[in-house]
Design an enzyme around this catalytic site. Structure first.
Site, mmCIF file in Angstrom:
data_model
loop_
_atom_site.group_PDB
_atom_site.id
_atom_site.type_symbol
_atom_site.label_atom_id
_atom_site.label_comp_id
_atom_site.label_asym_id
_atom_site.label_seq_id
_atom_site.Cartn_x
_atom_site.Cartn_y
_atom_site.Cartn_z
ATOM 1 C CG ASN A 1 -1.843 -1.296 0.952
ATOM 2 O OD1 ASN A 1 -2.258 -1.532 -0.152
ATOM 3 N ND2 ASN A 1 -2.728 -1.653 1.960
ATOM 4 C CB CYS B 1 -10.557 -7.130 -1.853
ATOM 5 S SG CYS B 1 -9.018 -8.044 -1.885
ATOM 6 C CG ASP C 1 -5.846 -3.880 5.466
ATOM 7 O OD1 ASP C 1 -6.397 -4.400 4.608
ATOM 8 O OD2 ASP C 1 -5.535 -2.751 5.563
#
Ligand code: EPU
Length: 453
Positions: free
Chosen positions: A38, A135, A325
């Site tokens: 990221n 996702c 996450d």
């Protein structure tokens, strides 16, 4: 064994997409964690803003990096190996517009293309962004991004297959307050404001370590960005930016995943490259749940200390809270805690669906789709909140499971490794989007598995 998993998972298989895992063995050994998915992907987009080549180091070998590399290449950016393994050089000298078919062919599985808007508008005066992948963990709208771009003076036209943007009068500084501290929208503003005319004030910005590292990248390129208290960021636009040389921040999401794998399988894992500061919040929860860790200059050792593990209540949140996450592999470990744990997911509205398959493996997890009221809450209640109530410890047993998304998929593999018996885990290709050398790392840790499809 029954086939369980998210209905949203695809059934298409390619080689390396199906694992047969024989569980019940602790994972023990060392894994190296490289640059953060990221951050690295966003720093690659930032290279578009530089008039000289940029070098990014510790670039992870993951699918999302391949997607962004292809998108840069279709826009004329030359991408080559750098002066050390894992480094890439981006040269924008020949940057050009790309046609819809080329962009669409390369963008399908990722959400990063939305971040090309500002840099392409500065470079070429126009941009086309196809419908986004990523996702399926909620609606994942892009309204904050588009509102911010309009504030900078961009004209946004929605087309059947994506959005077309132009900036007939150039882009100018703006005053923007995000409705929620969105990571992507904050990056959008940064990547657009650095070359816009005048000053931009961004309020309610995301302040994740990956954002701070992106600010570092942009400052190296010549940008003027100040980070003020209370989530305020000021950006003074400049006329020209040059390339950067930057070593990516480590992937703290991957580090947390391996830490939870040590907890869930009762193993001991040294995560080389992990650092304490960016993981403070995770480490507190890890300790409360009964894990222990040793921090060294090279990385962090993770292991299980309490047997059985201890229950916790966790609320996912924006930084410095507990990352969304991190909850999926933690939930696998919590199935082995004695008592009732609660995980509130407050960032995305559909990020607990993966727990259904864990139930089929023997876990006792009840998901409350509209969250739980009542108990003391640190994070303010959000409309889209869900809660998982996990009662343990429950032995896990093998099952046939289909990976639904990146983090849920990692959690399934860890659950299968912790479970007694054999599991067949399909659609594991998704895990390559964010975990580098995944099979090699599992092997190095002593996992017992075969690639069967
Ligand atoms: N949101 C909106 N409108 C927008 C943008 C976001 O309503 O225009 C909402 C989202 O629907 C969500 C919340 O805001 O409910 C937060 O989304 P955010 O924009 O922060 O997430 P993102 O930028 O799309 C990144 C990471 C995610 C990570 C989140 C939160 C990347 C490529 N993705 O997503 O990572 O979960 O920030 O930290 O950086 C992953 O690595 O598996 C992953 C999903």
């Amino acid at each position: 064994m029954t086939l369980v998993g998210s209905a949203q998972a695809t059934s298409s298989s390619t080689l390396g997409d199906v694992l047969e895992i024989r569980g019940g063995r602790p994972l023990t050994g060392q894994v190296d964690v490289k640059g953060a998915k990221n951050l690295a992907t966003k720093a690659m987009v930032a290279s578009l803003l530089g008039e000289t080549p940029s070098t990014l180091r510790d670039v992870p070998e993951i699918r999302d990096v391949e997607v962004v590399r292809s998108l840069l290449e279709v826009h004329g950016v030359s991408v080559s190996e750098g002066d050390e393994p894992g480094s890439l050089v981006f040269d924008t000298a020949q940057a050009k517009s790309a046609n819809f078919e080329e962009i669409d062919a390369h963008a399908g599985s990722s959400r990063i293309p939305i971040l090309f808007c500002g840099p392409l508008l500065h470079l070429l005066g126009q941009a086309f962004i196809p419908d986004l992948g990523g996702c399926r963990i909620g609606d994942r709208p892009i309204d904050f991004h588009l509102d911010a771009l309009r504030n900078f003076g961009a004209v946004v036209d929605k087309e059947p297959n994506g959005i077309r943007l132009s900036a007939p009068d150039g882009l100018h500084g703006a005053s923007i307050e995000l409705p929620y501290p969105s990571v992507g929208a904050t990056e959008q503003v940064l990547l657009t404001a650095v070359r816009a005319k005048g000053v931009t004030e961004l309020r309610n910005a995301a302040i994740e370590p990956e954002i701070m590292d992106l600010i570092g990248v942009l400052q190296k390129m010549g940008a003027i960005i100040s980070y003020e208290p209370n989530r305020v960021i000021f950006i003074e636009g400049v006329d020209e930016l040059h390339g950067y040389d930057h070593r990516s921040l480590f992937d703290r999401n991957e580090a947390a995943s391996w830490a939870c794998a040590a907890l869930a399988t009762d193993g001991e894992i040294f995560v080389k490259g992990a650092r304490q500061y960016e993981m403070l919040t995770f480490l507190n929860v890890f300790r409360k749940v009964g894990g222990s860790f040793d921090i060294t200059d090279e990385g962090i050792w993770f292991r299980r200390a309490a047997k059985p593990l201890k229950p916790v209540m966790v609320e996912t949140d924006v930084h410095p809270g507990f990352m969304t996450d991190w909850q999926q592999p933690l939930i696998v470990a919590l199935t082995q805690a004695e008592g009732v744990s609660i995980v509130h997911e407050t960032v995305y509205e559909n990020r607990l669906g993966f727990t259904h398959a864990l139930g089929q493996m023997g876990a006792d997890i009840v998901v409350h789709p509209k969250g739980l009221d009542g108990a003391y809450r640190r994070v303010a209640r959000r409309e889209l909140e869900q809660a998982a109530v996990i009662t343990g410890p429950t032995p896990l047993h093998g099952a046939d499971i289909v990976v639904p998304d990146l983090r849920g998929g990692y959690a399934y593999v860890i659950a299968a490794l912790a479970a007694e018996g054999t599991s067949r885990v399909s659609n594991v290709g998704i895990i390559r989007r964010g975990y580098e050398k995944f099979f090699d790392k599992l092997t190095a840790l002593g996992a017992d598995f075969d690639i069967v499809g």
